[in-house]
Design an enzyme around this catalytic site. Sequence first.
Site, PDB file in Angstrom:
ATOM      1  N   LYS A  58       0.816  -1.182   0.030  1.00  0.00           N
ATOM      2  CA  LYS A  58      -0.041   0.208  -0.067  1.00  0.00           C
ATOM      3  C   LYS A  58       0.746   1.263  -0.017  1.00  0.00           C
ATOM      4  O   LYS A  58       0.759   2.151  -0.700  1.00  0.00           O
ATOM      5  CB  LYS A  58      -0.980   0.022   1.302  1.00  0.00           C
ATOM      6  CG  LYS A  58      -2.131  -0.925   1.009  1.00  0.00           C
ATOM      7  CD  LYS A  58      -2.797  -1.244   2.370  1.00  0.00           C
ATOM      8  CE  LYS A  58      -3.867  -2.466   2.231  1.00  0.00           C
ATOM      9  NZ  LYS A  58      -4.729  -2.665   3.365  1.00  0.00           N
ATOM     10  N   GLN A 102      -4.735  -1.459   9.632  1.00  0.00           N
ATOM     11  CA  GLN A 102      -4.743  -2.760   9.003  1.00  0.00           C
ATOM     12  C   GLN A 102      -5.274  -3.651  10.130  1.00  0.00           C
ATOM     13  O   GLN A 102      -4.798  -4.019  11.162  1.00  0.00           O
ATOM     14  CB  GLN A 102      -3.226  -3.017   8.726  1.00  0.00           C
ATOM     15  CG  GLN A 102      -3.015  -4.405   7.853  1.00  0.00           C
ATOM     16  CD  GLN A 102      -3.618  -4.388   6.657  1.00  0.00           C
ATOM     17  OE1 GLN A 102      -3.775  -3.449   5.878  1.00  0.00           O
ATOM     18  NE2 GLN A 102      -4.081  -5.635   6.157  1.00  0.00           N
ATOM     19  N   ASP A 125     -10.987   2.757   4.374  1.00  0.00           N
ATOM     20  CA  ASP A 125     -11.252   1.545   4.381  1.00  0.00           C
ATOM     21  C   ASP A 125     -12.811   1.480   4.153  1.00  0.00           C
ATOM     22  O   ASP A 125     -13.516   0.343   3.917  1.00  0.00           O
ATOM     23  CB  ASP A 125     -11.036   0.859   5.489  1.00  0.00           C
ATOM     24  CG  ASP A 125      -9.677   0.068   5.463  1.00  0.00           C
ATOM     25  OD1 ASP A 125      -9.510  -0.501   4.335  1.00  0.00           O
ATOM     26  OD2 ASP A 125      -9.033  -0.129   6.285  1.00  0.00           O
TER      27      ASP A 125
HETATM   28  N1  GUN Z   1      -6.934  -6.765   6.287  1.00  0.00           N
HETATM   29  C1  GUN Z   1      -7.625  -7.549   5.437  1.00  0.00           C
HETATM   30  N2  GUN Z   1      -8.221  -6.436   4.163  1.00  0.00           N
HETATM   31  C2  GUN Z   1      -8.259  -5.421   4.686  1.00  0.00           C
HETATM   32  C3  GUN Z   1      -8.651  -4.136   4.398  1.00  0.00           C
HETATM   33  O1  GUN Z   1      -9.423  -4.137   3.128  1.00  0.00           O
HETATM   34  N3  GUN Z   1      -8.291  -3.001   5.056  1.00  0.00           N
HETATM   35  C4  GUN Z   1      -7.910  -3.230   6.356  1.00  0.00           C
HETATM   36  N4  GUN Z   1      -7.550  -2.259   7.098  1.00  0.00           N
HETATM   37  N5  GUN Z   1      -7.266  -4.532   6.816  1.00  0.00           N
HETATM   38  C5  GUN Z   1      -7.665  -5.294   6.112  1.00  0.00           C
END
Ligand code: GUN
Length: 315
Positions: A58, A102, A125
């Site tokens: 990311k 995350q 998100d």
């Molecule tokens: N963990 C797995 N997928 C995601 C996501 O799309 N966003 C976040 N913040 N954590 C995750």
Amino acid sequence: MVEMTTTPRILDGIAIAGQIKAEVAVDVQALVARGITPGLAVILVGDVPASQIYVRSKVKTCGELGIFSEMLTPPESITTAEMLALVADLDAREDIDGILIQLPLPKHVDTKRLLEAVSPEKDVDGFHPVNVGRLQSGQPGLAPCTPAGIMEILRRSDLPVAGQNAVVIGRSDIVGKPAAMMLLNASATVTICHSKTNDLGKVTREADLLVAAIGRPGFVTPEMVKPGATIIDVGINRVTDAAEVEEFFPGNAERAATFAKRGSVVVGDVHPAAFALSGAYTPVPGGVGALTIAMLMQNTVTAAKLRRGISLEKK
Ligand code: GUN
């Protein structure tokens, strides 16, 4: 068994993600020309290897597109109160447009409380209850990245959604539920299935559009698929057992080589033999996974615009 005579179409997530990232880069340049650099903060707690890989990717993509990013890596021992303070700092910062925590977080941390502590305007998100509500009521807002990516794959591949029987396997807050809501908003007839669904195969065999998001390798088998259906495989499962690899990919030299090199291969939630029956499908890897980051980048730019009252319309 019904024999399919056509070869399924492979929906190339990497190519579609590339298109979206190129569009986002143009948007970023236009903002930068106005003195605005979109900024994303990512919080990664502890050392969960899979999360580390995702977060690095990311941050790297932000750099490629001209988005400012900051990574915070508190230790596993961080408390909910300390996390709340971190989020409050980021939330108050003018140079940060998006905050991503995350998941999963350590068990002792109150995930729900933290997700609610991010202001909805910075919730890239789309996990804040306000954004969940906006999605449900069809209002503009920030929507979860993986399901948004699924919709982009369908749209950019000219696959029909309106009127289709869409079946989503999995009811997570991150993928299953928001994917079902987006499909419903796009006028599909939606069924959500999960681990307790009776006679799952009977339901999935009715699907014109099947979304598998249950996190179990090869869960969707050929007899669960309606021939010609579109299959979207959201699963990213690491298989470390040689016999299992051979079961999923018999005689596949490429996968065998990957296994020999890494000691594991990635398998989706759909058994490869089931893809053969489909009309179109997203491969694993190279399907939905590539879209998640592209949509996060898009959400960060959307957040930067929304916060400043800049119109979202394109082209
Ligand atoms: N963990 C797995 N997928 C995601 C996501 O799309 N966003 C976040 N913040 N954590 C995750």
